[in-house]
Scaffold this active site. Structure first.
Site, PDB file in Angstrom:
ATOM      1  N   SER A 182       0.813  -1.212   0.000  1.00 34.45           N
ATOM      2  CA  SER A 182       0.000   0.000   0.000  1.00 34.45           C
ATOM      3  C   SER A 182       0.849   1.266   0.000  1.00 34.45           C
ATOM      4  CB  SER A 182      -0.922   0.009   1.231  1.00 34.45           C
ATOM      5  OG  SER A 182      -0.177  -0.126   2.423  1.00 34.45           O
ATOM      6  N   GLU A 232      -5.880  -0.387  -7.265  1.00 27.32           N
ATOM      7  CA  GLU A 232      -4.874   0.519  -7.808  1.00 27.32           C
ATOM      8  C   GLU A 232      -3.789  -0.313  -8.487  1.00 27.32           C
ATOM      9  OE1 GLU A 232      -3.897   4.626  -5.526  1.00 27.32           O
ATOM     10  OE2 GLU A 232      -3.651   2.838  -4.317  1.00 27.32           O
ATOM     11  N   HIS A 285      -2.762  -3.034  -5.811  1.00 32.94           N
ATOM     12  CA  HIS A 285      -3.191  -2.643  -4.474  1.00 32.94           C
ATOM     13  C   HIS A 285      -4.701  -2.804  -4.318  1.00 32.94           C
ATOM     14  CE1 HIS A 285      -3.722   0.753  -1.311  1.00 32.94           C
ATOM     15  NE2 HIS A 285      -3.662  -0.423  -0.734  1.00 32.94           N
ATOM     16  N   ASN A 289      -3.980   6.204  -0.799  1.00 31.67           N
ATOM     17  CA  ASN A 289      -3.388   6.365   0.530  1.00 31.67           C
ATOM     18  C   ASN A 289      -2.666   7.699   0.684  1.00 31.67           C
ATOM     19  OD1 ASN A 289      -4.348   4.036   1.632  1.00 31.67           O
ATOM     20  ND2 ASN A 289      -2.515   2.831   1.249  1.00 31.67           N
TER      21      ASN A 289
END
Length: 304
Positions: free
Chosen positions: A140, A173, A161, A211
């Site tokens: 991540s 992702e 991800h 993130n």
């Protein structure tokens, strides 16, 4: 998630190259924890054979039990049939043996968010996998370019991800490292769609896109709690009612895992060299105390 469609076996899966026989039909997942077993479930209900590997038999059995419980919930909600559940479970082979990954077309590393550990696992996988196999990581926050450079196939390396809980969350992702080739991006994007996911392709950068935006916001909420500005419930209600968020940042942190949150923020703080990414002291304290959120029974809230 709507469960495995009736025509799962007839679904078109992407090819690894020009050879029409080289289709992604078998996926390896390294790590049977929260993310690993979720990825395994998502692949299995979509008609793919899965090899799920972990270092300990107990971890493999826990992962398989988690998948079974998750499928039981979907069956109870009538999102899948009993036949769908049985078929998905039969497609997942749990093992502690890395050699079982040799026949996979795509292997997804889903171990703990620790760079040294991930590099060790990726090198182990790389050494036994076929040259045409695609290697992905579910990190991540760790640099895809750096992880790719640790393998002998940087062009066939990509970040994949997923979001927790994997069976329910639609987004994936796809993180392109500096070396990732276009065929790899296309094949993995097509696979993500075959799993019923919506992929977004992003360039390598600490935290990628989601993130990069989300974790500093959560960290700031932790700082607000640390400073006594409001209670956890009031902070979460403020963000839900004032910003339209479906879940408050502190409850979300508990769901993500406070150890994961801390690992991500430490990567940001180190790689950007910017004090705005400094992890909240309360976050460090919670992790040091073993209060990791839902998975430990206590984080910013109690789950006993």
């Amino acid at each position: 998630m709507t469960g495995a469609p009736a025509d799962a076996h007839n679904r078109h899966f992407p090819t690894l190259g020009e050879n029409p026989m080289s289709t992604i039909r078998k996926v390896g997942v390294v790590g049977a924890g929260t993310m690993g077993n979720g990825i395994a479930q998502a692949c299995a209900v979509s008609g793919l054979d899965v090899v799920m590997v972990d270092v300990a038999e107990a971890a493999v059995l826990r992962g398989l039990a988690t998948v079974t419980t998750s499928l039981d919930r979907l069956l109870k909600k009538e999102r899948i049939t009993a036949a769908d559940k049985d078929a998905a479970l039969k497609r997942i082979h749990g093992t502690t043996t890395y050699d079982a990954l040799k026949g996979c077309d795509l292997i997804i590393e889903a171990a703990t968010e620790n760079e040294e550990l991930k590099v060790k696992i990726l090198k182990q996988i790389d050494a036994l996998a076929r040259p045409e196999m695609i290697l992905a990581t579910n990190t991540s926050s760790i640099s895809i370019t750096k992880l790719a450079a640790a393998t002998s196939r940087p062009g066939k390396f990509i970040g994949m991800h997923f979001f927790n809980p994997v069976p329910m969350m639609t987004l994936v992702e796809l993180v392109r490292g500096l070396q990732t080739d276009e065929d790899t991006v296309a094949a993995v994007a097509a696979l993500a769609k075959a799993l019923g996911k919506v992929p977004i392709v992003v360039r390598n950068s600490p935290g990628f896109v989601v993130n990069r935006v989300l974790c500093p916001m959560i960290n700031e909420a932790i700082c607000a709690l640390q400073e006594g500005l409001a209670s956890a419930e009031e902070i979460d209600n403020g963000m839900k009612l004032g910003c339209g968020h479906p879940i408050g940042p502190l409850a979300l942190a508990d769901m993500i895992g406070l150890d994961v949150m801390l690992a991500v923020m430490e990567v940001f703080y180190r790689d950007f060299n910017d004090p705005k990414y400094r992890p909240a002291l309360l976050l460090r304290e919670k992790v040091a105390a073993g209060q990791l959120g839902r998975k430990s029974g206590r984080g910013f809230y109690s789950y006993s």
